[in-house]
Scaffold this active site. Structure first.
Site, PDB file in Angstrom:
ATOM      1  N   CYS A   2       0.979  -1.133  -0.033  1.00 55.80           N
ATOM      2  CA  CYS A   2       0.168  -0.054   0.041  1.00 55.80           C
ATOM      3  C   CYS A   2       0.865   1.306   0.063  1.00 55.80           C
ATOM      4  O   CYS A   2       2.081   1.152   0.474  1.00 55.80           O
ATOM      5  CB  CYS A   2      -0.999  -0.054   1.298  1.00 55.80           C
ATOM      6  SG  CYS A   2      -2.211  -1.344   1.217  1.00 55.80           S
ATOM      7  N   ARG A  27       3.214   0.483  -5.211  1.00 54.08           N
ATOM      8  CA  ARG A  27       2.967  -0.007  -4.181  1.00 54.08           C
ATOM      9  C   ARG A  27       1.694  -0.907  -3.854  1.00 54.08           C
ATOM     10  O   ARG A  27       1.484  -1.625  -3.184  1.00 54.08           O
ATOM     11  CB  ARG A  27       3.204   0.815  -2.970  1.00 54.08           C
ATOM     12  CG  ARG A  27       4.468   1.442  -2.974  1.00 54.08           C
ATOM     13  CD  ARG A  27       4.804   2.438  -1.721  1.00 54.08           C
ATOM     14  NE  ARG A  27       4.547   2.220  -0.444  1.00 54.08           N
ATOM     15  CZ  ARG A  27       5.435   0.962   0.251  1.00 54.08           C
ATOM     16  NH1 ARG A  27       6.823   1.050  -0.257  1.00 54.08           N
ATOM     17  NH2 ARG A  27       5.296   0.563   1.361  1.00 54.08           N
ATOM     18  N   TRP A  94      -3.125  -2.263  -1.606  1.00 59.09           N
ATOM     19  CA  TRP A  94      -2.817  -3.534  -2.140  1.00 59.09           C
ATOM     20  C   TRP A  94      -3.603  -4.394  -1.252  1.00 59.09           C
ATOM     21  O   TRP A  94      -3.057  -4.462   0.090  1.00 59.09           O
ATOM     22  CB  TRP A  94      -1.430  -4.028  -2.237  1.00 59.09           C
ATOM     23  CG  TRP A  94      -0.842  -5.360  -2.715  1.00 59.09           C
ATOM     24  CD1 TRP A  94      -0.887  -5.899  -4.101  1.00 59.09           C
ATOM     25  CD2 TRP A  94      -0.411  -6.452  -2.156  1.00 59.09           C
ATOM     26  NE1 TRP A  94      -0.478  -7.025  -4.151  1.00 59.09           N
ATOM     27  CE2 TRP A  94      -0.212  -7.339  -2.866  1.00 59.09           C
ATOM     28  CE3 TRP A  94      -0.454  -6.535  -0.731  1.00 59.09           C
ATOM     29  CZ2 TRP A  94       0.219  -8.784  -2.699  1.00 59.09           C
ATOM     30  CZ3 TRP A  94       0.196  -8.170  -0.248  1.00 59.09           C
ATOM     31  CH2 TRP A  94       0.390  -9.010  -1.314  1.00 59.09           C
ATOM     32  N   ASN A 120      -0.972   1.732   6.193  1.00 63.35           N
ATOM     33  CA  ASN A 120      -0.187   0.534   5.462  1.00 63.35           C
ATOM     34  C   ASN A 120       0.213  -0.353   6.464  1.00 63.35           C
ATOM     35  O   ASN A 120       0.963   0.073   7.546  1.00 63.35           O
ATOM     36  CB  ASN A 120       0.939   1.251   4.757  1.00 63.35           C
ATOM     37  CG  ASN A 120       1.821   0.062   4.081  1.00 63.35           C
ATOM     38  OD1 ASN A 120       1.240  -1.066   3.871  1.00 63.35           O
ATOM     39  ND2 ASN A 120       3.321   0.555   3.917  1.00 63.35           N
ATOM     40  N   GLY A 121       0.104  -1.749   6.226  1.00 66.09           N
ATOM     41  CA  GLY A 121       0.702  -2.824   7.018  1.00 66.09           C
ATOM     42  C   GLY A 121      -0.538  -3.622   7.651  1.00 66.09           C
ATOM     43  O   GLY A 121      -1.622  -3.655   7.288  1.00 66.09           O
ATOM     44  N   GLU A 500      16.391 -15.340 -12.107  1.00 68.59           N
ATOM     45  CA  GLU A 500      15.746 -14.377 -12.145  1.00 68.59           C
ATOM     46  C   GLU A 500      15.106 -13.954 -13.679  1.00 68.59           C
ATOM     47  O   GLU A 500      14.017 -13.392 -13.721  1.00 68.59           O
ATOM     48  CB  GLU A 500      17.184 -13.171 -12.114  1.00 68.59           C
ATOM     49  CG  GLU A 500      16.546 -11.658 -12.485  1.00 68.59           C
ATOM     50  CD  GLU A 500      15.727 -11.382 -11.484  1.00 68.59           C
ATOM     51  OE1 GLU A 500      15.003 -10.045 -11.600  1.00 68.59           O
ATOM     52  OE2 GLU A 500      15.127 -11.860 -10.439  1.00 68.59           O
ATOM     53  N   LYS A 504      11.231 -13.001 -13.786  1.00 68.89           N
ATOM     54  CA  LYS A 504      10.610 -11.473 -14.611  1.00 68.89           C
ATOM     55  C   LYS A 504       9.600 -12.192 -15.790  1.00 68.89           C
ATOM     56  O   LYS A 504       8.563 -11.284 -15.763  1.00 68.89           O
ATOM     57  CB  LYS A 504      12.196 -11.143 -15.401  1.00 68.89           C
ATOM     58  CG  LYS A 504      12.876 -10.331 -14.658  1.00 68.89           C
ATOM     59  CD  LYS A 504      12.056  -9.005 -14.181  1.00 68.89           C
ATOM     60  CE  LYS A 504      12.735  -8.443 -12.755  1.00 68.89           C
ATOM     61  NZ  LYS A 504      12.528  -9.347 -11.620  1.00 68.89           N
ATOM     62  N   GLU A 507       6.334 -13.244 -13.696  1.00 74.33           N
ATOM     63  CA  GLU A 507       5.766 -11.807 -13.135  1.00 74.33           C
ATOM     64  C   GLU A 507       4.892 -10.970 -14.168  1.00 74.33           C
ATOM     65  O   GLU A 507       3.771 -10.520 -13.712  1.00 74.33           O
ATOM     66  CB  GLU A 507       7.029 -10.894 -12.542  1.00 74.33           C
ATOM     67  CG  GLU A 507       7.291 -11.244 -11.141  1.00 74.33           C
ATOM     68  CD  GLU A 507       8.393 -10.270 -10.826  1.00 74.33           C
ATOM     69  OE1 GLU A 507       8.301  -9.892  -9.532  1.00 74.33           O
ATOM     70  OE2 GLU A 507       9.372 -10.074 -11.610  1.00 74.33           O
ATOM     71  N   HIS A 523      16.717 -34.775 -14.007  1.00 74.83           N
ATOM     72  CA  HIS A 523      16.171 -35.329 -12.673  1.00 74.83           C
ATOM     73  C   HIS A 523      14.506 -35.086 -12.442  1.00 74.83           C
ATOM     74  O   HIS A 523      14.451 -34.735 -11.170  1.00 74.83           O
ATOM     75  CB  HIS A 523      16.986 -34.956 -11.523  1.00 74.83           C
ATOM     76  CG  HIS A 523      18.295 -35.311 -11.712  1.00 74.83           C
ATOM     77  ND1 HIS A 523      18.672 -36.616 -11.201  1.00 74.83           N
ATOM     78  CD2 HIS A 523      19.664 -34.732 -11.869  1.00 74.83           C
ATOM     79  CE1 HIS A 523      20.195 -36.805 -11.430  1.00 74.83           C
ATOM     80  NE2 HIS A 523      20.758 -35.861 -11.729  1.00 74.83           N
ATOM     81  N   LYS A 621       5.521  -3.338  -5.403  1.00 71.46           N
ATOM     82  CA  LYS A 621       6.900  -3.129  -5.662  1.00 71.46           C
ATOM     83  C   LYS A 621       7.402  -3.644  -4.231  1.00 71.46           C
ATOM     84  O   LYS A 621       8.365  -4.326  -4.225  1.00 71.46           O
ATOM     85  CB  LYS A 621       7.182  -1.701  -5.720  1.00 71.46           C
ATOM     86  CG  LYS A 621       8.586  -1.640  -5.800  1.00 71.46           C
ATOM     87  CD  LYS A 621       9.107  -2.254  -7.220  1.00 71.46           C
ATOM     88  CE  LYS A 621      10.606  -1.704  -7.336  1.00 71.46           C
ATOM     89  NZ  LYS A 621      11.123  -2.813  -8.355  1.00 71.46           N
TER      90      LYS A 621
END
Length: 626
Positions: A2, A27, A94, A120-121, A500, A504, A507, A523, A621
């Site tokens: 948020c 955010r 969020w 926020n939290g 990575e 990406k 995402e 395997h 983010k």
């Protein structure tokens, strides 16, 4: 998660708040809202005070506008029903408690409409507080934990002034939060920080103040900031501000100037922040490297980390999450190759089940924002176990820098796109320099080939620019558009790059993408390979024969193989279906360059699919809740 914004001054607050919300949309972006105190007596909110002007009545009230959806939806609502006022708060959400609906959007108000709150939290004891408040007659209209705050404030306001009521409210909150409260009583915003980021912006030239979850919220207005710490309360009016503890005892906090360019928080001519930030990597890397290494020199000059800093360290434990975890794996590989025992743990797992910590263990926490909740919790577990700690982060004076013993900055500048790009490159470079300092202090000698690696670092900005300018990633993305799945392979230092690259891709495209160690292919993962699953193979110029064997394995199952990286013998270019080369360099730098190709690949694949690249669904983010 948020984003919180507040503007307190003598001129219109609505536009600066909307600007701040746009800048913080990374955010959270599933709902948004603002509350403004001013002459808004238009019948849409309760008028609780009035004054006579020109023979009529102008009501002072809290005008709240909020809706489901992105900031653009809020802008439409505000345009149709524009409030007026010089003091206000805003929020982009969020979701953690309750679905992304207008009812659950912030700001939240109490029963009387005299107070508005953004948060926020997570309020961990909200159910207990809500039950108590319901028994006292309060009615709740949302599913959020935040809504208990304005109702709790109303209870305390019955027999206390606004400032004391706010302090009493904060004393009862348990959990991680940043809170900003606006009451009808005066032109003041009351805010508190405990575990979630909150920064005060000071615009002395215009007698104006800001609050934000992050500096980009107000960077276009001022670069003078006060970093609030856990336990701080701040009272902000057009006449000034005061920082206190929860008991009202004044606290001194310095005003710092942020060395960020406001243009960094604006897309400019680019369609997306992600593409802009991919293109910013050469300049970001120059900032990262500046003054720390020189071509042709073995020296490492890290501010605050003189030779001998890590004498007595016997083992290094990295903790991180997401992209930062991949950068940390890169660094752990370097240390291990140089003879320093090193390992990497996912921060949330380390926090839940910490491994034994020896007296000589250094725990290095890697976090772009410095506010990642899981990484902070891992740091606290490490400190409780007696470990020495160091932070590697992008944000000066973030929580992680205050909680760790030492801090090293990656100097990448602000990154707005949710998918990390330039910060990964800057993290890997910064961690490589930290690793070299550790190698020298622990083993008593430089790592092998450090001079050549430093030469490669000095050339890295130029080499990244070449990759950005010459990459055929867009054509590759078009060629394999519509595939069933996408796999990424690498060995050694190329493995975290493969991880990575897969992160990406998934995402921002929402397509199935996985990264594997190349040696693990047979395997299990090989069972997933078909002619409709392109396999991207990262090569740094090391482990050539083994990696080439993996390439031929997937081709023998009909899968297209795309090689990315350094190819000193030409073997990959000849064998692969596609080849994305990087300039000749040290194997350490080759992985960073290959990753730039993978960033562009993910970007163009997502663009083909019409995905919201800067704001992928369900993601934000900075993950400031566990």
């Amino acid at each position: 998660m948020c984003g919180i914004v507040a503007c307190i001054g003598r001129d219109d607050a609505v536009e600066p708040i909307l600007d701040g919300l746009r800048n913080l949309e990374y955010r959270g972006y599933d709902s948004a809202g603002i509350a403004v105190r001013g002459p808004n007596g238009d019948g849409r909110q309760q008028a609780v005070g009035s004054s006579v002007a020109d023979g009529g009545v102008t009501a002072t009230e809290l005008a709240v506008r909020k809706c489901e959806g992105e900031i653009s939806e809020l802008e439409k609502l505000v345009s149709a029903q524009r409030p007026s006022g010089t003091v206000g708060i805003g929020h982009t959400r969020w979701s953690t408690h309750g679905a992304p609906t207008a009812a659950n959007a912030h700001p939240h108000t109490g029963c009387d409409g005299d107070v508005a709150v953004v948060h926020n939290g997570i309020i961990e004891n909200y159910e207990e507080l809500r039950d108590r408040l319901r028994e006292a007659g309060h009615e709740f209209v949302s599913e959020t934990d935040t809504e208990v705050i304005p109702h709790l404030f109303e209870e305390h306001r019955r027999d206390a002034d606004v400032a004391e009521a706010f302090r009493r409210t904060v004393r009862e909150l348990e959990g991680s939060y940043a809170v900003a409260l606006l009451a009808i009583d005066d032109e003041t915003v009351y805010a508190a920080r405990q575990g979630s980021p909150l920064v005060l912006g000071v615009d002395a030239a215009d007698d104006r103040y800001f609050l934000g979850s992050d500096v980009p919220a107000f960077l276009e207005y001022t670069d003078d900031v006060v970093y609030l710490e856990n336990g701080d309360l701040v009272t902000v009016s057009p006449d000034g501000y005061e920082v206190t503890d929860v008991d009202g005892t004044p606290i001194e906090r310095s005003v710092d100037t942020v060395d960020w360019d406001p243009e960094d928080a604006i897309k400019g001519a680019y369609d997306h922040f992600m593409l802009k930030e991919i293109h910013e990597q050469p300049s970001a890397l120059r900032q990262t490297i500046r003054g720390r290494v020189d071509a042709g020199s073995d020296d490492v000059n890290l501010e605050g980390f003189a030779p001998g800093t890590f004498a007595g360290v016997g083992r290094v434990q990295f903790v991180a999450a997401g992209t930062s975890y991949h950068a940390a794996r890169y660094a752990a590989h370097m240390l291990s190759q140089a003879g320093v025992p090193a390992s990497t743990a996912v921060a949330s797992e380390f926090a839940s089940s910490p491994p034994p910590i020896e007296d000589d263990t250094l725990v290095v926490a890697v976090s772009q924002s410095g506010e990642t909740a899981d990484t902070l919790e891992a740091v606290r577990r490490a400190i409780a176990a007696g470990a020495r700690t160091a932070a590697v982060t992008n944000v000066v004076d973030s929580t992680i820098t205050r909680e760790c013993d030492d801090a090293l900055y990656i100097r990448a500048g602000p990154e707005i796109g949710v998918a990390a790009t330039k910060t990964f490159s800057s993290q890997v470079v910064t961690l490589s320099l930290l690793a070299e300092r550790l190698v020298r202090d622990v083993t008593g000698r430089p790592s092998n080939g450090v001079g050549r690696r430093h030469d490669a670092l000095s050339m890295l900005p130029e080499h990244v620019q070449r990759v950005v300018d010459e990459s055929d990633a867009e054509a590759v993305a078009e060629r394999y558009h519509g595939s069933d799945a996408y796999f990424f392979l690498g060995r050694g230092a190329a493995y975290p790059v493969a991880l990575e690259g897969a992160l990406k891709f998934k995402e921002i495209t929402y397509e199935h993408a996985e990264g594997f160690p190349a040696g693990e292919l047979k395997h299990g993962p090989l069972a997933l390979v078909t002619e409709d699953t392109p396999v991207f193979i990262v090569t740094t110029g090391q482990h050539v024969e083994a990696t080439l064997s993996n390439l031929k394995e997937v081709q023998s199952r009909g899968a297209p193989a795309i090689a990315i990286g350094q190819d000193p013998t030409g073997s990959f270019e000849r064998a692969a279906d596609e080849f994305l080369p990087v300039p000749e360099t040290h194997p350490f730098a080759a992985g960073i360059l290959a990753n730039v190709h993978l960033q562009l690949l993910a970007y163009y694949a997502a663009d083909l699919l019409g995905c919201p690249i800067d704001k992928p669904r369900n993601l934000a983010k900075s993950v400031t809740v566990q």
